[in-house]
Motif scaffolding. Sequence first.
Motif, short mmCIF file in Angstrom:
data_model
loop_
_atom_site.label_atom_id
_atom_site.label_comp_id
_atom_site.label_asym_id
_atom_site.label_seq_id
_atom_site.Cartn_x
_atom_site.Cartn_y
_atom_site.Cartn_z
N THR A 116 0.12 -5.45 1.70
CA THR A 116 1.13 -6.35 2.25
C THR A 116 1.54 -5.85 3.63
O THR A 116 1.69 -4.64 3.84
CB THR A 116 2.37 -6.40 1.33
OG1 THR A 116 1.97 -6.80 0.02
CG2 THR A 116 3.41 -7.37 1.87
N ALA A 117 1.70 -6.76 4.57
CA ALA A 117 2.12 -6.37 5.92
C ALA A 117 3.37 -5.50 5.84
O ALA A 117 4.31 -5.81 5.12
CB ALA A 117 2.40 -7.62 6.75
N GLY A 118 3.35 -4.42 6.58
CA GLY A 118 4.47 -3.49 6.58
C GLY A 118 4.31 -2.33 5.61
O GLY A 118 5.10 -1.38 5.65
N ASP A 119 3.30 -2.38 4.74
CA ASP A 119 3.06 -1.28 3.81
C ASP A 119 2.76 0.01 4.56
O ASP A 119 2.19 0.01 5.66
CB ASP A 119 1.86 -1.57 2.90
CG ASP A 119 2.20 -2.45 1.71
OD1 ASP A 119 3.40 -2.65 1.44
OD2 ASP A 119 1.26 -2.92 1.04
N THR A 120 3.11 1.12 3.93
CA THR A 120 2.65 2.43 4.36
C THR A 120 1.71 2.96 3.30
O THR A 120 2.09 3.11 2.14
CB THR A 120 3.83 3.40 4.55
OG1 THR A 120 4.75 2.85 5.50
CG2 THR A 120 3.36 4.75 5.05
N LEU A 121 0.45 3.21 3.69
CA LEU A 121 -0.60 3.59 2.75
C LEU A 121 -1.13 4.98 3.09
O LEU A 121 -1.36 5.30 4.25
CB LEU A 121 -1.74 2.58 2.77
CG LEU A 121 -2.98 2.91 1.94
CD1 LEU A 121 -3.52 1.68 1.24
CD2 LEU A 121 -4.08 3.54 2.82
N LEU A 122 -1.35 5.79 2.05
CA LEU A 122 -1.96 7.10 2.21
C LEU A 122 -3.32 7.10 1.52
O LEU A 122 -3.44 6.72 0.36
CB LEU A 122 -1.08 8.18 1.57
CG LEU A 122 -1.69 9.59 1.49
CD1 LEU A 122 -1.90 10.17 2.89
CD2 LEU A 122 -0.81 10.52 0.66
N ASP A 123 -4.35 7.53 2.26
CA ASP A 123 -5.66 7.77 1.67
C ASP A 123 -5.82 9.29 1.58
O ASP A 123 -6.07 9.96 2.58
CB ASP A 123 -6.75 7.15 2.55
CG ASP A 123 -8.14 7.27 1.93
OD1 ASP A 123 -8.26 7.84 0.83
OD2 ASP A 123 -9.09 6.78 2.55
N LEU A 124 -5.65 9.81 0.38
CA LEU A 124 -5.66 11.26 0.14
C LEU A 124 -7.10 11.72 -0.07
O LEU A 124 -7.75 11.31 -1.02
CB LEU A 124 -4.79 11.59 -1.07
CG LEU A 124 -4.75 13.05 -1.51
CD1 LEU A 124 -4.29 13.95 -0.38
CD2 LEU A 124 -3.85 13.21 -2.73
N GLY A 125 -7.57 12.59 0.82
CA GLY A 125 -8.98 12.97 0.80
C GLY A 125 -9.82 11.87 1.39
O GLY A 125 -10.81 11.42 0.81
#
Length: 235
Positions: A12-21
């Motif tokens: 969703t627009a505005g999300d903060t996403l982490l790709d761990l590794g």
Amino acid sequence: MLTVDFTHFPLTAGDTLLDLGCGEGRHVINAYIAADITAVGVDLSATDLRTAQARQRPFAKVGGHFLLQQADALQLPFADHSFDKIICSEVLEHLPDYAGALREIQRVLKPGGLLAISVPRAWPEKICWAFSAEYHQVEGGHIRIFDSGQLNGEIEQLGFRRYKRHWAHALHAPFWWLKCALWQRQDQSRLIRAYHKLLVWDLMQKPWLTQTLEKLLNPLMGKSVVMYYRTEESQ
């Protein structure tokens, strides 16, 4: 080659996403392209992070943010409840203290946030281990074979609830069996080179035949199991 299916992991627009590794950036770059989000990738490998940065540059855009950082999965440099969504794909099988990484994920994910985790499926992985000790003894290799049911139980004990599971990359399982069976001479194998060309063709062209075949075979022999979770609204 994506393992996480964003159909089941909506952005969703505005999300903060982490790709761990995040490795060389396959998921974090695709997430950044897909929506106007803040996409953060972390990895221990500075080399992989430089590759990810180079691969992202052609997709730079107005809207959203793309950040990469070298970090340890057991000591993430983020405040509690920093992320709306977290991806951890093909990482836990490499970590001596995978439970510590799961606790860090729990700490930095917001209440009500989404988590996508993938690990190698047990029985295809056991064949790889049986064919080649070197496959899992190389530096940075797989140090365990997960029972997905047991792993799911450990994740749910941390307050997550699984809402979707599927399997992925069925066509890659025989490729890795071949590589392991011919480990000492894999670089000279015409069969392995031909199979690799098939996988690259499938990835780039997405032909109906191989795409349909993989969908049909994934429940039977998908090399990875992918599980999606939601956190409790209050933690």
